[in-house]
Every structure is written in C-alpha cells, then in structure tokens.
Enzyme design. Structure first.
Site, short mmCIF file in Angstrom:
data_model
loop_
_atom_site.label_atom_id
_atom_site.label_comp_id
_atom_site.label_asym_id
_atom_site.label_seq_id
_atom_site.Cartn_x
_atom_site.Cartn_y
_atom_site.Cartn_z
N HIS A 12 74.07 47.11 10.41
CA HIS A 12 74.33 45.80 9.37
C HIS A 12 75.41 45.05 10.14
O HIS A 12 76.34 45.28 11.14
CB HIS A 12 74.48 46.18 8.20
CG HIS A 12 73.10 46.57 7.16
ND1 HIS A 12 73.93 46.62 6.04
CD2 HIS A 12 72.29 47.20 7.11
CE1 HIS A 12 72.72 47.43 5.01
NE2 HIS A 12 72.03 47.91 6.55
N GLU A 38 77.43 42.70 9.08
CA GLU A 38 78.85 42.78 8.79
C GLU A 38 79.87 43.91 9.62
O GLU A 38 80.79 43.90 10.15
CB GLU A 38 78.89 42.94 7.83
CG GLU A 38 78.17 42.13 6.55
CD GLU A 38 76.65 42.64 6.44
OE1 GLU A 38 76.72 41.65 5.11
OE2 GLU A 38 76.56 42.95 6.79
N CYS A 89 75.95 45.32 1.60
CA CYS A 89 76.04 46.22 0.29
C CYS A 89 76.96 47.03 0.74
O CYS A 89 78.43 46.47 0.76
CB CYS A 89 74.98 47.21 1.66
SG CYS A 89 75.56 47.77 2.92
N CYS A 115 78.96 48.49 3.82
CA CYS A 115 79.42 47.27 5.01
C CYS A 115 80.33 46.79 3.58
O CYS A 115 82.03 46.28 4.21
CB CYS A 115 78.51 46.16 4.98
SG CYS A 115 77.80 46.36 5.95
#
Length: 168
Positions: A82, A84, A108, A111
């Site tokens: 992801h 992040e 999420c 992350c």
C-alpha cells in the site's frame, strides 16, 4: 491580468500542497481499480517520503495478478504494498516522530500499524469510503488508543490543475 507587484493570493496551503503530492503519486500506480498515493511531511513542512500502491521491487506487474476477486493467490491482495507502507519505507529519515501523512484513502489496519510504529502523529485522508469495513474500524480503534490524530482533508478548491507545458 495579474498584478505582478503583490504576492499571489490563490497559492496552495500546506494541506492542499501535500495532498496534491499524494494524489500525483497515486498516478504512478498500475492498479486498474484503485490508485492510492501517500506523502509524509515533517514539522517543518518538508516532504520526507512518498509512495503509491504497487507490487514490491523486482516483482513483475505483468506476471502478478491485478484481480480483486477469486482465490486469494489469484488476486492482488497478498502482493500489493500500500501507498502508506511505501511512503514510510521510502522516507529519507528513519524516525518519523511528529510527521504527518497525507493519503487518498483512509488507511487499512495493516498500514495503520506501520504508521503508528513509525512515529507519525497525524493522518490527513481524502476519502473514507470503507469506513464500515472491519479493517478501517480496527484502524480507528488503534489510532484512538494510541492518540494518533486523524482528520479528513478539507479544501474550498474543487481541483488543482497542472500544465506540463506552461505556455503563457
């Protein structure tokens, strides 16, 4: 005609600037469904890291799957990093204490763990479209219990336009 004797008044504020960098970074994503970018800024308003969602270095985006549905190993979910996570891993410093992260989509739970562990103190997000998912509920619970701030990005602007070739 713009008066060239006084400063512009329509310049980006810091939140608009860093969110724009996050959204521009998302344009690097090859995911056909969801493009997310992230930008980490420190207390001095310097960009420390950027990232977007994609496969790990060396993993071919022509071989690994981009599907959203099917058997887990036939989808993108076990493979994609992801935005992040990439922004934290790409950061120019290790200690992100006191930094802010700007993201297109609320993080999420996985992350969120990385964000909290890295020392980032605030999340500024654009969309919270998965607010009712267990992943985001877990994220908010962790953020609340760790006293990590989060807020939705606000701006009066509807768009920020970039011209690659500025021809006055």
């Amino acid at each position: 005609m713009t008066d060239k004797k006084t400063k512009r008044t329509d310049y980006l504020n810091w939140d608009e600037y860093f969110m724009s960098v996050a959204l521009l970074s998302a344009q690097r994503s090859k995911d056909p469904n969801t493009q997310v970018g992230a930008c980490v800024a420190n207390q001095n308003n310097k960009i420390i890291g950027v990232g977007y969602n994609g496969f790990p270095w060396g993993c071919s985006d022509d071989i690994l799957p981009w599907a959203r549905e099917g058997k887990l190993l036939d989808t993108k979910y076990p493979y994609v990093c992801h935005a992040e996570l990439n922004a934290v891993l790409n950061s120019t410093i290790q200690d992100l204490k006191g930094c802010r992260i700007y993201v297109g989509l609320f993080p999420c739970n996985e992350c969120t763990k990385v964000i909290i562990q890295s020392g980032i103190e605030e999340i500024i997000y654009l969309s919270d479209k998965y607010a009712e998912s267990d992943s985001v509920k877990a994220s908010k619970f962790m953020l609340d219990t760790s006293n990590t701030k989060y807020r939705q990005f606000k701006s009066d602007r509807k768009e920020i336009r970039l011209n690659l070739f500025n021809e006055d």
